[in-house]
Design an enzyme around this catalytic site. Structure first.
Site, mmCIF file in Angstrom:
data_model
loop_
_atom_site.group_PDB
_atom_site.id
_atom_site.type_symbol
_atom_site.label_atom_id
_atom_site.label_comp_id
_atom_site.label_asym_id
_atom_site.label_seq_id
_atom_site.Cartn_x
_atom_site.Cartn_y
_atom_site.Cartn_z
ATOM 1 N N SER A 215 0.829 -1.202 0.000
ATOM 2 C CA SER A 215 0.000 0.000 0.000
ATOM 3 C C SER A 215 0.869 1.260 0.000
ATOM 4 O O SER A 215 1.674 1.453 -0.902
ATOM 5 C CB SER A 215 -0.966 -0.042 1.193
ATOM 6 O OG SER A 215 -1.964 0.936 1.074
ATOM 7 N N GLU A 341 -9.360 -4.871 -4.399
ATOM 8 C CA GLU A 341 -8.622 -3.921 -3.564
ATOM 9 C C GLU A 341 -9.538 -2.929 -2.844
ATOM 10 O O GLU A 341 -9.501 -2.776 -1.628
ATOM 11 C CB GLU A 341 -7.635 -3.127 -4.426
ATOM 12 C CG GLU A 341 -6.443 -3.916 -4.937
ATOM 13 C CD GLU A 341 -5.333 -4.038 -3.910
ATOM 14 O OE1 GLU A 341 -5.516 -3.585 -2.765
ATOM 15 O OE2 GLU A 341 -4.284 -4.607 -4.254
ATOM 16 N N HIS A 435 -7.969 -5.191 -0.187
ATOM 17 C CA HIS A 435 -6.700 -4.599 0.229
ATOM 18 C C HIS A 435 -6.271 -5.210 1.560
ATOM 19 O O HIS A 435 -7.082 -5.351 2.470
ATOM 20 C CB HIS A 435 -6.912 -3.090 0.372
ATOM 21 C CG HIS A 435 -5.672 -2.270 0.389
ATOM 22 N ND1 HIS A 435 -4.801 -2.194 -0.669
ATOM 23 C CD2 HIS A 435 -5.161 -1.443 1.350
ATOM 24 C CE1 HIS A 435 -3.821 -1.364 -0.372
ATOM 25 N NE2 HIS A 435 -4.011 -0.908 0.859
#
Length: 505
Positions: A215, A341, A435
């Site tokens: 990330s 995500e 995510h």
């Protein structure tokens, strides 16, 4: 924070060794290593040696708050490094409901630390992974048990390093006239230099450093790799779920956010705010930053109020532009995403889950509805909110990741591209593989995610098998530049003729 943390920090910040500081401070089995600041004592954990809470820079307190990182003072004697240092100051994580809660453990003093895990067996110098955590430039800690590197180090016969870096306003307030200029990136650069100068003492090879992260940490790993100052220290880049659809913050936007923040703090932008910012309690800085986030919040955005600034330190040019122009030509690259995500950001948001088609068109800024219809046609069973989430997954994560892989391929330097498809263990939420879903399978730290929705009721044998293939492939890449190896699936690089992608399910 406990008094134990504060007492220990005071001992360390005054340069006094913690040897003999009290019962229980010495590990049962230990290893002493000499660094450029002094000697440290780590702990033998079976086949792996760990060194936790090693300071790589001085505490960013007093005049060093909102200043570039400075070298840590030398210390006498032997410093125990058997426990991770505190987190940097931060508020609650945006994805806490998904990944699990953390007990606040931060302290401004002694927060710029790193952690090293290395196999105990001797031999040739080992490749090194320097891995930076995510958290939207606002939360996270390299010392949390989520990111314990012992299993990964052993799996790949590599040295693993994780680190803290300043976050939120302390790391990304843009006031260059007082030294506040991409300070979180500066911290990461200091980590890389420390590793380059010291990792040989831990059995690591400073000539074979992979910088990686997830990330926000993946986004900055790429920034570090393309920057002329830090790039030469890096041989390989590991990029997990980088929000490459998020452009670097412009200086104008960063200045506007800083002015808004100073106003909320009651400081006058026209005056020199350095003294006021350094005098305020850090808790007040964090509370006010949370208020700034609420003022600037937008449903369709994952951007925090402050993050790396284009034209500031370490961001001379746009990241994707730099990659297209060949800035990664001399480095091996492995890059990928999870399948859903954006579900982590929007899938639990009632405003998105309950949105109708008109609401979604407005959030997407899709005036003609052409984008919406293209996605909705592919998934006729999807709700408007699910269509929105899929669009945002592509815009923020997937498209930029594929751009990097394609650019590398056309330059004759193929990248290895993956997608992580294993859904989280909460099917009733309909989040798929959001995510952060891959993190337990990189580090093998399943027990650390016990309170997370991602692993609730997960089959441990199946999880361990995926750790061996996913974590094993990424560790093989760190070691050799290729994710292929004994017992691992055959993984071909992304090429102009064949858009090769490895799927982990």
């Amino acid at each position: 924070m406990s008094n134990e943390w504060n007492d220990d920090n005071r001992r360390r910040e005054h340069g006094r060794p913690t040897e003999g500081a009290g019962p229980g401070t010495q590990p049962h089995r230990s290893t002493v290593v000499t660094t450029d600041r002094g000697r440290i004592r780590g702990e033998d954990e079976g086949p792996v040696r760990s060194f936790r809470g090693i300071p790589y820079a001085a505490s960013p307190v007093g005049d060093l708050r909102f200043a570039p990182p400075r070298p840590h003072p030398y210390w006498a004697g032997i410093r125990d490094t058997v426990r991770s240092g505190p987190s940097v100051p931060q508020g609650p994580a945006r994805l806490e409901r998904l990944v699990g809660p953390r007990t606040p453990d931060w302290s401004e003093a002694n927060c710029l630390t790193l952690n090293v895990w290395a196999p105990r067996t001797s031999g040739a110098p080992r490749p090194v992974l320097v891995w930076f955590h995510g958290g939207g430039f606002t939360s996270g800690c390299g010392g949390w048990d989520w990111y314990d590197g012992a299993r990964l180090a052993l799996l790949g016969d590599i040295v693993v390093v994780t680190a803290n870096y300043r976050l939120g306003p302390l790391g990304f307030l843009y006031r260059p006239e007082m030294g506040a200029d991409n300070l979180g990136l500066r911290d990461q650069g200091a980590v890389l230099r420390w590793v380059h100068d010291n990792i040989a003492a831990f059995g690591g090879d400073p000539r074979t450093i992979t910088v990686g992260g997830q990330s926000a940490g993946a986004w900055t790993a790429l920034l570090l790799a393309v920057d002329p100052e830090t790039g030469p220290l890096i041989r390989r880049v590991l990029v997990q779920s980088a929000p490459l659809g998020l452009p670097e913050q412009t200086r104008d936007a960063a200045r506007a956010a800083a002015v808004h923040y100073l106003a909320l703090l009651g400081l006058i932008p026209g005056d020199d705010p350095a003294g006021g910012l350094r005098a305020l309690p850090v808790e007040h800085l964090l509370r006010t930053y949370a208020g700034l986030g609420r003022d600037m919040a937008a449903t369709a955005s994952v951007a925090p109020p402050m993050y790396p600034v284009l034209g500031g330190f370490g961001v001379r040019r746009g990241l994707r532009e730099s990659v297209r122009e060949g800035a990664l030509a001399d480095k091996d690259v492995l890059i990928g995403t999870t399948r859903e995500e954006a579900a982590a950001f929007f899938g639990l948001n009632p405003a998105v889950r309950e949105a109708g088609r008109v609401d979604v068109l407005r959030m997407m800024r899709d005036e003609g509805g052409r984008v919406y219809e293209r996605y909705a046609t592919r998934r006729p069973e999807a709700t408007p909110g699910q269509v929105f989430t899929e669009v945002m997954s592509d815009r923020i994560f997937h498209a930029g990741t594929h751009d990097v892989a394609r650019a590398r391929a056309w330059q004759g330097h193929p990248a290895y591209l993956y997608r992580f498809d294993r859904p989280i263990a909460a099917p009733e939420l309909g989040l798929g593989a959001p995510h952060c879903a891959e993190l337990p399978y990189l580090f093998g730290t399943f027990d650390a995610f016990a309170e997370s929705l991602m692993l609730r009721g997960v089959d441990r044998a199946a999880a361990t098998e995926l750790f061996a293939t996913f974590g094993g492939a990424l560790a093989a890449f760190v070691a050799t530049g290729s994710p292929n190896g004994p017992g691992l699936p055959t993984w071909s690089p992304h090429s102009p003729k064949s858009a090769e992608t490895m799927f982990f399910r």
